[in-house]
Design a protein around this motif. Structure first.
Motif, PDB file in Angstrom:
ATOM      1  N   LEU A   1      94.440   0.710  -6.358  1.00  0.00           N
ATOM      2  CA  LEU A   1      93.664  -0.451  -5.944  1.00  0.00           C
ATOM      3  C   LEU A   1      94.542  -1.685  -5.788  1.00  0.00           C
ATOM      4  O   LEU A   1      94.380  -2.466  -4.852  1.00  0.00           O
ATOM      5  CB  LEU A   1      92.549  -0.734  -6.955  1.00  0.00           C
ATOM      6  N   SER A   2      95.469  -1.873  -6.715  1.00  0.00           N
ATOM      7  CA  SER A   2      96.366  -3.027  -6.639  1.00  0.00           C
ATOM      8  C   SER A   2      97.548  -2.848  -7.565  1.00  0.00           C
ATOM      9  O   SER A   2      97.490  -2.086  -8.540  1.00  0.00           O
ATOM     10  CB  SER A   2      95.617  -4.326  -6.999  1.00  0.00           C
ATOM     11  N   ILE A   3      98.629  -3.544  -7.225  1.00  0.00           N
ATOM     12  CA  ILE A   3      99.824  -3.614  -8.062  1.00  0.00           C
ATOM     13  C   ILE A   3     100.059  -5.099  -8.339  1.00  0.00           C
ATOM     14  O   ILE A   3     100.084  -5.916  -7.402  1.00  0.00           O
ATOM     15  CB  ILE A   3     101.049  -2.984  -7.366  1.00  0.00           C
ATOM     16  N   TYR A   4     100.227  -5.481  -9.582  1.00  0.00           N
ATOM     17  CA  TYR A   4     100.213  -6.898  -9.927  1.00  0.00           C
ATOM     18  C   TYR A   4     101.063  -7.151 -11.169  1.00  0.00           C
ATOM     19  O   TYR A   4     101.445  -6.218 -11.899  1.00  0.00           O
ATOM     20  CB  TYR A   4      98.772  -7.358 -10.182  1.00  0.00           C
ATOM     21  N   ASP A   5     101.344  -8.416 -11.405  1.00  0.00           N
ATOM     22  CA  ASP A   5     102.061  -8.839 -12.601  1.00  0.00           C
ATOM     23  C   ASP A   5     101.063  -9.249 -13.665  1.00  0.00           C
ATOM     24  O   ASP A   5     100.079  -9.955 -13.380  1.00  0.00           O
ATOM     25  CB  ASP A   5     102.991 -10.015 -12.292  1.00  0.00           C
TER      26      ASP A   5
END
Length: 370
Positions: free
Chosen positions: A264-268
């Motif tokens: 769904l997403s890649i994030y910090d």
């Protein structure tokens, strides 16, 4: 004491605080390893003590003296009742203090047949091990005055999200059949470290064979296949195939677990979010995943993400089994049963259930989620 799963419809003892009495059926022959050297005619107390309480020879006789162990008719066994093969024994387990766990169970759906709730992390679905009273089943039976409530599927204690119960016995079998025949669409969400070669919007399918050995906490996973992209689910074994296989005495040895994983997403990780034990500041890039299990094996999603190279954050069982009770409430297992969809087997209506819970490490919605 152990519990025998098949019980008569009519129980001779009532529920206590939403907890059913335990039912045991004696073996046909008195086990030779329990034989007392000074007795030719063993008693019920001899058997129960030797099997369950060899360290406390006074426990079972004391409960028999108090009339707390009964037969199918509710008649208490006498302290010196003989051991009779095939006879039934009923009793209420004596509850020990249990750890405090979250117990809020918001209702997501309810009609005359079904009760669906939003289970929190750390709350067991049904009585097991150290958790008997502090379970979703016992709490809901008492809170909603539903003594016949029964689960139609289960979530691990560490997993949060949608959980469905049958309110009355006639609803249980039709609902369970939906799960057995894979007529229920389930989606989960998880947070892991990034999976190699899986970008936002990408999918992969994990297939394997999962076996659970009695007494072992971790499952055994073999014949793992990791397939990039979207693939149609494996066709389940038909009833005719299963019947033919069983008639020939063969065990099913094929792949029995399949999950689709979508990034769904890649994030910090936001610095204000709960810290991740064991990760340094340079390893704070995370992945938010949607998981669609096409089968329902024990620990399937945990095992499949481990096979994909990124176990679920907060997992105390995989990749390494941590000490019993080593739960960190600040970081529950980052696995959430988000949605569950099916056609109501008794009314024909479409039922769509969605958890309102959030994972501690999931990205916030809206701008800033990459």
């Amino acid at each position: 004491m152990a519990r025998r799963r098949k019980t008569p419809i009519s129980k001779p003892l009532p529920q206590v605080e939403g907890i059913d009495p335990v039912h045991l059926i004696m073996p046909e022959q008195y086990p030779s390893e329990y034989a007392a050297t000074d007795k030719t005619s063993p008693t019920l107390a001899d058997y129960l003590t030797a099997r369950f309480f060899p360290q406390d020879p006074h426990y079972v006789p004391a409960r028999l003296e108090r009339g707390e162990i009964v037969d199918d008719s509710g008649t208490p066994y006498a302290p010196h009742s003989p051991f009779i093969g095939g006879s039934s024994v009923w009793y209420h387990r004596e509850l020990s203090p249990e750890p405090d766990v979250p117990s809020d169970l918001p209702v997501l759906f309810e009609d005359e047949w079904i009760l669906a709730v939003d289970k929190p992390h750390f709350l067991a679905t049904t009585p097991r091990g150290m958790f008997v009273k502090n379970t979703a089943l016992a709490n809901l039976r008492v809170a909603h005055d539903l003594p016949e409530l029964s689960p139609v599927h289960r979530l691990d204690r560490a997993t949060a999200g949608v959980l469905v119960f049958a309110k009355v016995p006639p609803a249980r079998a039709p609902l369970q059949m939906l799960f057995e025949r894979r007529k229920v669409r389930k989606t989960y969400e998880a947070v892991t470290l990034p999976i190699a070669n899986l970008s936002e919007g990408d999918q992969l399918t994990v297939r394997s064979r999962i076996d659970k050995e009695h007494g072992h906490i971790q499952v055994e996973q073999t014949n793992v296949q990791i397939l990039p992209g979207e693939h149609p689910p494996l066709a389940p074994e038909t009833h005719a195939q299963k019947r033919k296989r069983r008639q020939s005495g063969q065990a099913f040895d094929g792949l029995n677990a399949e999950s689709r994983i979508t990034c769904l997403s890649i994030y910090d990780l936001d610095s204000a979010t709960v810290d991740i034990t064991g990760l340094n500041n340079s390893a704070r890039r995370l992945t938010h995943l949607q998981l669609e299990p096409h089968s329902g094996k024990t620990h399937q999603l945990r095992a499949h993400l481990l096979a994909a190279g990124s176990p679920i954050l907060g997992d105390t069982i995989y990749p390494e089994l941590q000490e019993h009770g080593n739960d960190n409430p600040a970081l529950p297992l980052q696995l959430l049963a988000r949605t569950l969809e099916f056609i109501h087997p008794l009314t024909g209506e479409d039922v769509m259930l969605r958890s309102q819970r959030t994972l501690a490490l999931a990205p916030p919605p809206g701008p800033g989620v990459r």
